[in-house]
Every structure is written in C-alpha cells, then in structure tokens.
Design an enzyme around this catalytic site. Structure first.
Site, PDB file in Angstrom:
ATOM      1  N   VAL A 115       0.611  -1.386   0.190  1.00  0.00           N
ATOM      2  CA  VAL A 115       0.337   0.190  -0.183  1.00  0.00           C
ATOM      3  C   VAL A 115       1.001   1.468   0.065  1.00  0.00           C
ATOM      4  O   VAL A 115       1.257   1.483  -1.093  1.00  0.00           O
ATOM      5  CB  VAL A 115      -0.699  -0.171   1.032  1.00  0.00           C
ATOM      6  CG1 VAL A 115      -2.268   0.868   1.210  1.00  0.00           C
ATOM      7  CG2 VAL A 115      -2.034  -1.232   1.224  1.00  0.00           C
ATOM      8  N   CYS A 116       0.878   1.628   1.012  1.00  0.00           N
ATOM      9  CA  CYS A 116       2.216   3.738   1.521  1.00  0.00           C
ATOM     10  C   CYS A 116       3.540   2.627   0.229  1.00  0.00           C
ATOM     11  O   CYS A 116       3.533   4.141  -0.044  1.00  0.00           O
ATOM     12  CB  CYS A 116       1.648   3.603   2.862  1.00  0.00           C
ATOM     13  SG  CYS A 116       0.322   3.707   3.535  1.00  0.00           S
ATOM     14  N   LEU A 117       4.067   2.380   0.843  1.00  0.00           N
ATOM     15  CA  LEU A 117       5.146   2.046  -0.101  1.00  0.00           C
ATOM     16  C   LEU A 117       5.118   1.849  -1.315  1.00  0.00           C
ATOM     17  O   LEU A 117       5.607   2.538  -2.352  1.00  0.00           O
ATOM     18  CB  LEU A 117       6.042   0.991   0.749  1.00  0.00           C
ATOM     19  CG  LEU A 117       7.429   0.619   0.245  1.00  0.00           C
ATOM     20  CD1 LEU A 117       8.058   1.294   0.349  1.00  0.00           C
ATOM     21  CD2 LEU A 117       8.172  -0.886   0.691  1.00  0.00           C
TER      22      LEU A 117
END
Length: 212
Positions: A115-117
C-alpha cells in the site's frame, strides 16, 4: 573511489524515506516478523545517520499511533511528516523535502509494502527518481502481498536492496576509516552471522595493519 556516473549508492548521492513505521501497521505485518522489520529499519536509519545521508520519517494519522520508538530514537528531534492520505508523494511537504535534498536517488522503506510503500515508489519513479526499496525493512499483510508488491515495483524500475547490503554499499572500502569502526560496531550489535563475520574480518584487518 567513486565517479560521477557511479551506479552504486554512495553517501552523497541519495536520500532515504521511512514511510509509516507505526505500531498499528506493524501489528498486521505477516510477511516478516515484527522484530525483523524493526531491526532492519533501525539498521537502515542508523546507517543513514552514520554516513550523514538525509532521511525523513513519515506517519499516517499520528494521533492514533506513534512512530515506532526504536526508529524515532535514531533521530529523536525529527518530527515526522504526518498525513491522512495513503500515498506520501501526494503530500507537498514530502515532495518539497525530497526536492530540497537535491538527490535523484531515493532509498525507501515502509509499511505496508503493498500500500503506502508501493504507492510512494511508483509515484517517485514516475517523477523521475531512481528508487531503491529496502525489502527487509518493509512488510506486508502477507508473504504474497509483500512479494507481489516488490515484483510490481521492480517491474516498474525500482531496485530491491536489503539493510545489510545498504550499509555495506555505503562503507564500500575499509580504508574509509571515518565510518569503518561505527559500521562494524553497528552491525555486530545487531547480531547474526553477518555481524560475526564482519567482526572477524575487521580483526583480520587489524592484524594485517599490525604486521606492517
């Protein structure tokens, strides 16, 4: 010796982003143990500090969950950039920080991998940066989720690296005495066979110096 077109990471050619290494995210990581992720993130952050590489912490909704204390302790005075969005590259403060470093290579680790990475890596690649992902200082909700995300990022052009490879690449030559003892002590303190082997190699180098 390095050159202007060196393809390896050097202390002066990159910056590091740590994305959302927070407790709630860590609780649901299943691709690695929590200890592995924290240990490797701390190792990466301490490496950046030893070599004076600029690094940034980010968080998501920090009033609900703190940055992991062991990671924050590497730079206790840094206030992480806090967001509500999933993609840190959507935050102009993160973009500005990266631009102000003047670096075109970025080393990134984060939670969760998928997700964020993943979003940050794909966005920074699209913005023209050369991106390295620290795979063992990151973690996903499952082994499959982590592996699929790493595959997607590498297919887009990102370069996988791990925490021990990162510190070795920056040290590069034991003649770099300014950082050599710090590197050996840091890796040895993290334990494991790599740390033991590094201590043995360092002792051999000391013996060789003593015979000259």
């Amino acid at each position: 010796m390095t050159s202007r077109d060196d393809t390896l990471l050097t202390p002066d050619n990159h910056a590091v982003l740590f994305i959302d290494h927070q407790y709630l995210q860590l609780l649901s990581v299943r691709s690695h143990t929590a200890e592995e992720v924290v240990s490797n993130a701390v190792l990466t952050a301490k490496t950046a500090k030893i070599f004076e590489v600029p690094f940034l912490f980010t968080t998501a909704i920090a009033e609900r969950q703190e940055l992991i204390k062991d990671i924050q302790a590497v730079d206790p005075n840094q206030v992480p950039i806090d967001r509500t969005g999933l993609n840190s590259w959507d935050d102009p403060r993160v973009v500005e920080w990266v631009k102000n470093t003047g670096k075109k290579k970025l080393v990134i680790a984060g939670l969760w991998t998928e997700v964020c990475l993943n979003m940050a890596v794909l966005s920074t690649l699209a913005a023209g940066y050369e991106v390295y992902i620290v795979t063992d200082a990151s973690g996903g909700s499952s082994v499959r989720a982590h592996d699929d995300a790493v595959l997607r990022m590498t297919q887009a052009g990102a370069r996988p690296i791990n925490a021990l490879a990162y510190i070795s690449e920056l040290q590069r030559d034991w003649k770099n005495e300014k950082t050599a003892s710090q590197v050996v002590n840091l890796v040895a303190s993290m334990g494991g066979t790599f740390g033991q082997g590094l201590m043995w190699e360092w002792q051999l180098l000391d013996l060789q110096e003593g015979t000259r």
